[in-house]
Design an enzyme around this catalytic site. Sequence first.
Site, PDB file in Angstrom:
ATOM      1  N   GLY A  11      13.560 -12.597  -7.057  1.00  0.00           N
ATOM      2  CA  GLY A  11      13.127 -12.042  -8.341  1.00  0.00           C
ATOM      3  C   GLY A  11      14.332 -11.758  -9.219  1.00  0.00           C
ATOM      4  O   GLY A  11      15.451 -12.183  -8.913  1.00  0.00           O
ATOM      5  N   ILE A  13      16.035  -8.760 -10.334  1.00  0.00           N
ATOM      6  CA  ILE A  13      17.112  -7.921  -9.781  1.00  0.00           C
ATOM      7  C   ILE A  13      17.562  -8.496  -8.436  1.00  0.00           C
ATOM      8  O   ILE A  13      18.744  -8.582  -8.135  1.00  0.00           O
ATOM      9  CB  ILE A  13      16.640  -6.458  -9.595  1.00  0.00           C
ATOM     10  CG1 ILE A  13      16.165  -5.873 -10.922  1.00  0.00           C
ATOM     11  CG2 ILE A  13      17.766  -5.605  -9.006  1.00  0.00           C
ATOM     12  CD1 ILE A  13      15.539  -4.485 -10.819  1.00  0.00           C
ATOM     13  N   ASP A  32      10.464 -13.648  -0.395  1.00  0.00           N
ATOM     14  CA  ASP A  32       9.836 -13.570  -1.712  1.00  0.00           C
ATOM     15  C   ASP A  32       8.603 -14.474  -1.716  1.00  0.00           C
ATOM     16  O   ASP A  32       8.644 -15.573  -1.147  1.00  0.00           O
ATOM     17  CB  ASP A  32      10.827 -14.051  -2.781  1.00  0.00           C
ATOM     18  CG  ASP A  32      10.499 -13.487  -4.151  1.00  0.00           C
ATOM     19  OD1 ASP A  32      11.371 -12.812  -4.729  1.00  0.00           O
ATOM     20  OD2 ASP A  32       9.366 -13.703  -4.642  1.00  0.00           O
ATOM     21  N   ASN A  33       7.538 -14.034  -2.362  1.00  0.00           N
ATOM     22  CA  ASN A  33       6.359 -14.909  -2.415  1.00  0.00           C
ATOM     23  C   ASN A  33       6.438 -15.897  -3.572  1.00  0.00           C
ATOM     24  O   ASN A  33       5.614 -16.784  -3.702  1.00  0.00           O
ATOM     25  CB  ASN A  33       5.045 -14.096  -2.460  1.00  0.00           C
ATOM     26  CG  ASN A  33       4.923 -13.264  -3.710  1.00  0.00           C
ATOM     27  OD1 ASN A  33       5.887 -13.152  -4.468  1.00  0.00           O
ATOM     28  ND2 ASN A  33       3.765 -12.667  -3.924  1.00  0.00           N
ATOM     29  N   GLY A  34       7.464 -15.757  -4.408  1.00  0.00           N
ATOM     30  CA  GLY A  34       7.648 -16.692  -5.520  1.00  0.00           C
ATOM     31  C   GLY A  34       8.622 -17.798  -5.147  1.00  0.00           C
ATOM     32  O   GLY A  34       9.175 -17.809  -4.038  1.00  0.00           O
ATOM     33  N   ALA A 115      13.491   0.446  -3.522  1.00  0.00           N
ATOM     34  CA  ALA A 115      13.451   0.417  -4.988  1.00  0.00           C
ATOM     35  C   ALA A 115      12.257   1.206  -5.479  1.00  0.00           C
ATOM     36  O   ALA A 115      11.125   0.732  -5.460  1.00  0.00           O
ATOM     37  CB  ALA A 115      13.355  -1.021  -5.480  1.00  0.00           C
ATOM     38  N   TYR A 147       0.929   2.834 -10.211  1.00  0.00           N
ATOM     39  CA  TYR A 147       2.265   2.351  -9.831  1.00  0.00           C
ATOM     40  C   TYR A 147       3.156   3.548  -9.478  1.00  0.00           C
ATOM     41  O   TYR A 147       3.803   3.581  -8.429  1.00  0.00           O
ATOM     42  CB  TYR A 147       2.842   1.556 -10.998  1.00  0.00           C
ATOM     43  CG  TYR A 147       4.237   1.033 -10.787  1.00  0.00           C
ATOM     44  CD1 TYR A 147       4.504   0.059  -9.832  1.00  0.00           C
ATOM     45  CD2 TYR A 147       5.298   1.514 -11.560  1.00  0.00           C
ATOM     46  CE1 TYR A 147       5.796  -0.430  -9.655  1.00  0.00           C
ATOM     47  CE2 TYR A 147       6.576   1.024 -11.387  1.00  0.00           C
ATOM     48  CZ  TYR A 147       6.824   0.055 -10.436  1.00  0.00           C
ATOM     49  OH  TYR A 147       8.105  -0.415 -10.268  1.00  0.00           O
ATOM     50  N   LYS A 151       4.646   4.376  -5.669  1.00  0.00           N
ATOM     51  CA  LYS A 151       6.094   4.457  -5.423  1.00  0.00           C
ATOM     52  C   LYS A 151       6.469   5.853  -4.914  1.00  0.00           C
ATOM     53  O   LYS A 151       7.298   5.994  -4.012  1.00  0.00           O
ATOM     54  CB  LYS A 151       6.868   4.140  -6.711  1.00  0.00           C
ATOM     55  CG  LYS A 151       6.833   2.676  -7.097  1.00  0.00           C
ATOM     56  CD  LYS A 151       7.730   1.848  -6.184  1.00  0.00           C
ATOM     57  CE  LYS A 151       7.857   0.411  -6.668  1.00  0.00           C
ATOM     58  NZ  LYS A 151       8.701  -0.421  -5.809  1.00  0.00           N
TER      59      LYS A 151
END
Length: 324
Positions: A11, A13, A32-34, A115, A147, A151
Amino acid sequence: MKSFLVTGGAGSIGSYVCEYLIAGGHQVTALDNGPSLKVEHLFDSGRFKFVQDSVLVKDVVERLVDQNDVVIHLAAIADPKRYVNEPLNVLNVNLKGSLGLLDRCSRQGKRFVFASTSEVLGKNPHVPWKEDADRLLGPPNINRWCYSTGKALIEHYCYAYGQQEELPFVIMRFFNVYGPRCDDLGQGRVIPIFLEKFLKGQPVVVHGDGSQTRCFTYIEDTAQAVVDLALSDKALGMCFNIGSDRETSILELAQAMKKAGGFSNELIYQTHLEVFGKSYEDIPRRIPDVSRIKDVIGWQATTSLEDGLKKTIDFYRPIVRSGA
Ligand code: UDP
């Protein structure tokens, strides 16, 4: 040399974090799933691996945690439009994904670098925020807060695992990160959304009257803070704000982008209700107190908004020109 698992490593960052770790001589696996587009340049190092999968897949997560010394957990859904439209996905990825990693790190005694987000403090009006400032949120039927709540719950888990299971952890709260390789233009956060409009010569939509403020933090500064914290023993067991402390209103941001890119687009105004509907509430001011990270590891954001915007615009301009 240490070995790192970086979730969300392909991603925005994450790709910089992987790059800095590789430059520091470390071994890195990005989960990463991307696609691997943002980290292709790291394969030549011979110390970089890419695993395309989800943090929700238990056996993958367990295997990768076991193979590495430190886990930097960046994978999350962090896009205000998606908090409103896909709260279930936001909660599932952010909670279930993190819990699986935490459990395995705790069992194996692996360092967990989490994060989190400035969003956990919600709309606390007493800025600048220290890390232990109060949280002030709206009710759970306002999706925006899912969100923040997810977190913050993982932050609780970090302290709980730390106290009861001796998990070594670090919590990082990011403040409005922007820069090259961030979200696709037109998506995610305010800067890529504005930039798409600027580059395509379309009107730029300011929500509300534009007086709401944020502290925009350049991506390379942010990634350096992540790496420094992940490597620091002094940071263990603590939470850190990672941000610029320059307060900028959204209107000032639009004007700064106009100047940095030489744009002349019209600015138009829409209310948050018109844009997001009822399940959204905006945050009037968001400013970090950054004394802790400066004191503990000597980090501070060094890229000015003007320089950061120029670099960001230079990165995206050819993408729009080529129609990609
Ligand atoms: N915003 C805006 N126009 C846009 C997108 C965002 O005026 O096209 C505003 C948004 O309403 C908020 C601020 O910019 O007040 C920052 O929004 P962002 O989505 O980047 O994330 P946030 O900081 O609220 O988590």
